[in-house]
Design a protein around this motif. Structure first.
Motif, PDB file in Angstrom:
ATOM      1  N   PHE A  33       0.947  -1.085  -0.004  1.00  0.00           N
ATOM      2  CA  PHE A  33      -0.248   0.264   0.296  1.00  0.00           C
ATOM      3  C   PHE A  33       0.690   1.329  -0.159  1.00  0.00           C
ATOM      4  N   LYS A  34       2.021   1.145   0.690  1.00  0.00           N
ATOM      5  CA  LYS A  34       3.135   2.640   0.891  1.00  0.00           C
ATOM      6  C   LYS A  34       3.177   2.822  -0.683  1.00  0.00           C
ATOM      7  N   TYR A  35       3.318   1.957  -1.850  1.00  0.00           N
ATOM      8  CA  TYR A  35       3.753   1.607  -3.178  1.00  0.00           C
ATOM      9  C   TYR A  35       2.417   2.400  -4.096  1.00  0.00           C
ATOM     10  N   SER A  52       1.371  21.046  -3.575  1.00  0.00           N
ATOM     11  CA  SER A  52       2.305  20.782  -2.613  1.00  0.00           C
ATOM     12  C   SER A  52       2.674  19.915  -2.454  1.00  0.00           C
ATOM     13  N   PRO A  53       4.522  19.859  -2.346  1.00  0.00           N
ATOM     14  CA  PRO A  53       4.914  18.948  -1.545  1.00  0.00           C
ATOM     15  C   PRO A  53       5.007  17.850  -0.204  1.00  0.00           C
ATOM     16  N   GLN A  54       3.727  19.314   0.157  1.00  0.00           N
ATOM     17  CA  GLN A  54       3.709  18.241   1.613  1.00  0.00           C
ATOM     18  C   GLN A  54       2.764  17.522   1.279  1.00  0.00           C
ATOM     19  N   VAL A  55       1.520  17.148   0.642  1.00  0.00           N
ATOM     20  CA  VAL A  55       0.686  17.015   0.286  1.00  0.00           C
ATOM     21  C   VAL A  55       0.867  15.095   0.426  1.00  0.00           C
ATOM     22  N   ARG A  56       0.393  14.184   1.321  1.00  0.00           N
ATOM     23  CA  ARG A  56       0.428  13.137   1.676  1.00  0.00           C
ATOM     24  C   ARG A  56      -1.210  11.753   0.870  1.00  0.00           C
ATOM     25  N   CYS A  57      -1.314  10.679   0.594  1.00  0.00           N
ATOM     26  CA  CYS A  57      -1.968  10.112   0.395  1.00  0.00           C
ATOM     27  C   CYS A  57      -2.220   8.916   1.702  1.00  0.00           C
ATOM     28  N   THR A  58      -2.903   8.545   1.614  1.00  0.00           N
ATOM     29  CA  THR A  58      -3.335   7.556   2.460  1.00  0.00           C
ATOM     30  C   THR A  58      -4.560   6.374   2.764  1.00  0.00           C
ATOM     31  N   VAL A  59      -4.338   4.874   2.793  1.00  0.00           N
ATOM     32  CA  VAL A  59      -5.539   4.377   2.641  1.00  0.00           C
ATOM     33  C   VAL A  59      -5.831   3.961   4.038  1.00  0.00           C
ATOM     34  N   ASN A  60      -6.121   3.381   4.318  1.00  0.00           N
ATOM     35  CA  ASN A  60      -7.254   3.316   5.640  1.00  0.00           C
ATOM     36  C   ASN A  60      -8.174   2.106   5.309  1.00  0.00           C
ATOM     37  N   VAL A  61      -6.606   0.799   5.679  1.00  0.00           N
ATOM     38  CA  VAL A  61      -6.933  -0.509   5.660  1.00  0.00           C
ATOM     39  C   VAL A  61      -8.250  -1.488   6.067  1.00  0.00           C
ATOM     40  N   SER A  62      -8.845  -0.527   6.918  1.00  0.00           N
ATOM     41  CA  SER A  62      -9.621  -1.471   8.180  1.00  0.00           C
ATOM     42  C   SER A  62     -10.749  -0.709   7.962  1.00  0.00           C
ATOM     43  N   GLN A  63     -11.309   0.011   6.812  1.00  0.00           N
ATOM     44  CA  GLN A  63     -12.332   0.972   6.533  1.00  0.00           C
ATOM     45  C   GLN A  63     -12.684   0.198   4.835  1.00  0.00           C
ATOM     46  N   PHE A  64     -13.030  -0.250   4.956  1.00  0.00           N
ATOM     47  CA  PHE A  64     -13.580  -0.524   2.674  1.00  0.00           C
ATOM     48  C   PHE A  64     -14.704  -1.753   2.738  1.00  0.00           C
ATOM     49  N   THR A  65     -14.994  -1.109   1.741  1.00  0.00           N
ATOM     50  CA  THR A  65     -16.424  -2.816   1.661  1.00  0.00           C
ATOM     51  C   THR A  65     -16.068  -3.410   0.092  1.00  0.00           C
ATOM     52  N   SER A  66     -17.146  -4.283  -0.415  1.00  0.00           N
ATOM     53  CA  SER A  66     -16.620  -5.231  -1.570  1.00  0.00           C
ATOM     54  C   SER A  66     -17.962  -5.437  -1.994  1.00  0.00           C
TER      55      SER A  66
END
Length: 220
Positions: A33-35, A52-66
């Motif tokens: 997920f880091k990739y 902005s170089p400060q912008v980050r992206c994250t994935v919350n793997v505990s909250q999902f649907t399918s």
């Protein structure tokens, strides 16, 4: 502002001993997920050079649907923006990329709704003829359906506008909250701009999601 993911229940909606639970657990424990997060930022930067170089992206793997075959995870950016569909191969083994939407059974882009339905009908007729080459009833049905094409076209919409169409809309791809309000639609892999007539019939919604194939057969 409320987001669709606020209603995603993650593992709490699945039985721990179910195959689906185990498949999702295996995916989440093995995926890089880091990739994915890094590629998410890179994809935005291609379209927003001044990001902005400060912008980050994250994935919350505990909250999902399918759905039946798809797992939906939210990519959240630190400046509260989201991006579109990412693709990393059928088995999540390829580098992540943003892909264009696929055309249905027609080549594209096309200019008229008549071309769209003609190509679709011809593809289906070729398949039917190959399966039933000597059956007069099937061959007659092919001829009738092809001859009827000009009668299903809305004349003043033959050149558009063409709205976005999901093309795989059934109960397994529809998400509901605890009060049965529609909260989201997943699996947009076949979505495309399509003639308005394509939205007039959706046979997938006729069947009952709680019924067996046998129970749904009379409706189908």
């Amino acid at each position: 502002m409320e987001k669709p993911s606020d209603h995603w229940q993650g593992f709490s909606s699945l039985h721990p001993e179910s195959d689906k639970y185990k498949r999702i657990q295996t995916l989440i424990s093995s995926a890089n997920f880091k990739y994915l997060e890094n590629r998410g930022v890179e994809s935005r930067r291609k379209h927003e050079p001044n990001l902005s170089p400060q912008v980050r992206c994250t994935v919350n793997v505990s909250q999902f649907t399918s759905g039946f075959h798809n797992l939906v995870l939210e990519l959240a950016f630190s400046d509260s923006t989201r991006i579109g569909r990412l693709w990393c191969g059928e088995d999540a083994e390829q580098p992540v990329e943003i892909i264009a939407m696929a055309w249905h059974s027609s080549p594209g882009p096309l200019e008229t709704s008549l071309e769209y339905f003609y190509n679709q009908r011809q593809a289906e007729n070729r398949e039917i003829v190959a399966m039933h080459p000597d059956d007069p009833e099937w061959l007659t049905a092919c001829w009738v359906l092809k001859a009827a094409l000009s009668h299903i076209i809305i004349e003043d919409r033959v050149r558009g506008p063409f709205p976005l169409c999901h093309l795989d809309l059934h109960s397994g791809n529809m998400l509901f909250d605890d009060e049965y309000n529609l909260s989201g639609i997943i699996d947009w892999s076949s979505a495309q701009a399509a003639p308005l007539e394509q939205l007039s019939v959706c046979p997938e919604l006729v069947t009952g999601p709680g019924l067996t194939d046998e129970g749904n057969r009379p409706m189908v």
